[in-house]
Motif scaffolding. Sequence first.
Motif, PDB file in Angstrom:
ATOM      1  N   GLN A 199       0.828  -1.208   0.000  1.00 40.98           N
ATOM      2  CA  GLN A 199       0.000   0.000   0.000  1.00 40.98           C
ATOM      3  C   GLN A 199       0.865   1.262   0.000  1.00 40.98           C
ATOM      4  N   GLY A 200       1.969   1.221   0.736  1.00 41.63           N
ATOM      5  CA  GLY A 200       2.859   2.372   0.766  1.00 41.63           C
ATOM      6  C   GLY A 200       3.585   2.576  -0.547  1.00 41.63           C
ATOM      7  N   THR A 253       2.707   1.560  -3.626  1.00 45.03           N
ATOM      8  CA  THR A 253       1.826   1.884  -4.752  1.00 45.03           C
ATOM      9  C   THR A 253       0.935   3.089  -4.471  1.00 45.03           C
ATOM     10  N   ARG A 254       0.929   3.556  -3.211  1.00 47.45           N
ATOM     11  CA  ARG A 254       0.023   4.635  -2.781  1.00 47.45           C
ATOM     12  C   ARG A 254      -1.410   4.282  -3.129  1.00 47.45           C
ATOM     13  N   ASN A 255      -1.709   3.011  -2.997  1.00 45.74           N
ATOM     14  CA  ASN A 255      -3.036   2.503  -3.318  1.00 45.74           C
ATOM     15  C   ASN A 255      -3.631   1.887  -2.054  1.00 45.74           C
ATOM     16  N   ARG A 265      -0.453   9.540 -12.184  1.00 43.41           N
ATOM     17  CA  ARG A 265      -1.656   9.767 -11.381  1.00 43.41           C
ATOM     18  C   ARG A 265      -2.687   8.659 -11.547  1.00 43.41           C
ATOM     19  N   PRO A 308      -2.186   4.043  -9.409  1.00 44.59           N
ATOM     20  CA  PRO A 308      -2.826   3.266  -8.333  1.00 44.59           C
ATOM     21  C   PRO A 308      -4.022   2.461  -8.803  1.00 44.59           C
ATOM     22  N   ASN A 364       7.430   6.707   4.303  1.00 42.23           N
ATOM     23  CA  ASN A 364       6.874   8.013   4.702  1.00 42.23           C
ATOM     24  C   ASN A 364       7.270   9.097   3.715  1.00 42.23           C
ATOM     25  N   ALA A 383       5.487   8.716   0.367  1.00 44.38           N
ATOM     26  CA  ALA A 383       4.067   9.099   0.409  1.00 44.38           C
ATOM     27  C   ALA A 383       3.871  10.541  -0.028  1.00 44.38           C
ATOM     28  N   ASP A 438       7.812  10.965  -5.189  1.00 43.94           N
ATOM     29  CA  ASP A 438       9.201  10.559  -5.407  1.00 43.94           C
ATOM     30  C   ASP A 438      10.152  11.749  -5.413  1.00 43.94           C
ATOM     31  N   ARG A 486      12.779   1.430  -2.992  1.00 48.85           N
ATOM     32  CA  ARG A 486      11.568   0.767  -3.486  1.00 48.85           C
ATOM     33  C   ARG A 486      11.857  -0.689  -3.824  1.00 48.85           C
ATOM     34  N   HIS A 516       4.450   5.067   8.667  1.00 43.79           N
ATOM     35  CA  HIS A 516       4.686   3.696   8.226  1.00 43.79           C
ATOM     36  C   HIS A 516       5.527   2.891   9.221  1.00 43.79           C
TER      37      HIS A 516
END
Length: 330
Positions: free
Chosen positions: A79-80, A82-84, A142, A145, A215, A218, A221, A235, A275
């Motif tokens: 989740q962190g 992929t920011r999904n 954008r 996700p 963190n 989030a 990049d 990553r 995180h």
Amino acid sequence: MTGATRTGAVAVGGLALLAAAAVASVLYGAEPVPAGEVLAGIRDTGDSAAAGIVSARVDRTLIAVVVGACVAIAGTVLQGLTRNPIAEPGILGLNSGAALLVVIGIRAGLLDGVVDYLWTALVGVIIAGLVVHAIAATVPLRHQPMTTALAGAAIMAASSSIMVGLLLADDTALDLFRYWQVGSVAGKDAGLILPILPFVLVGLLLTLTSGRTLNAMALGDDVARSLGQRVALARGGALAGALLLTAAACALAGPIAFVGLAVPHLLRLFGGPDHGRLLLGSLLVGPALVIAADTLGRVIAPPGEVQVGVMTAVVGAPVLIVLARRAVRR
């Protein structure tokens, strides 16, 4: 409440949940055993039948601890990265990739033991992860996700279709796979943990040290780079750790769904978005959730049992619905 206070609360609360779930797992099951016999069984001084039941409960509890920690931490990291908010090994198709390779291995007669399952699952997880990443990389940042989740769903559907085709033609392979597919910690010796322990430890090292990087990422990049983070290396390390943990969990208990999705969201409600705190909480609450689901599956329909993979899906589906409703309201 300060960050240190929140971290302490997550640690203490997580330990309390884990301890309570472990005690309940040893005390309760499809076959009732008096508390005195349970204690005698733990000390190996009681009735042999009761001692055998208690020993089996202890073994499945230990396996549930490892599996729960692996899938919860993998979900938090994915989740962190992929920011999904709905990313987890099952939804991203990683479990399906592992399952497909396991089916191919069973059909080819190549699998004999947990290490064989581990390596096969790991290859399947890596292939599925690469395919999902390659598909997501074709769209603007954008949209990635959502594209990642859709690509995972496509991998899951395609893998399931191929598996059905392979299994329908081989009854023996179907019998071997059917028990593995639902996800279960039942009937397994805790000694199975030892062969995969090195992989679990490496996975934990790579993921539990990635909190600060996640963190920073989030925020984007570019911001992470401006804060001194080596984004590509970080990553890659965190993703490798998540893949190792996913493969180890699949090898031990089969695909366990929704734990990697639900645990990070539950922890965010109480501990916030940090995180480092989420990873610490996942290490404790993930095992507690899997143990609780396994225990509930044992007592809900005695003398039979409902597999832990089914119970986690029953619990996780409402969580997914709640998340979808919250997303719509924003």
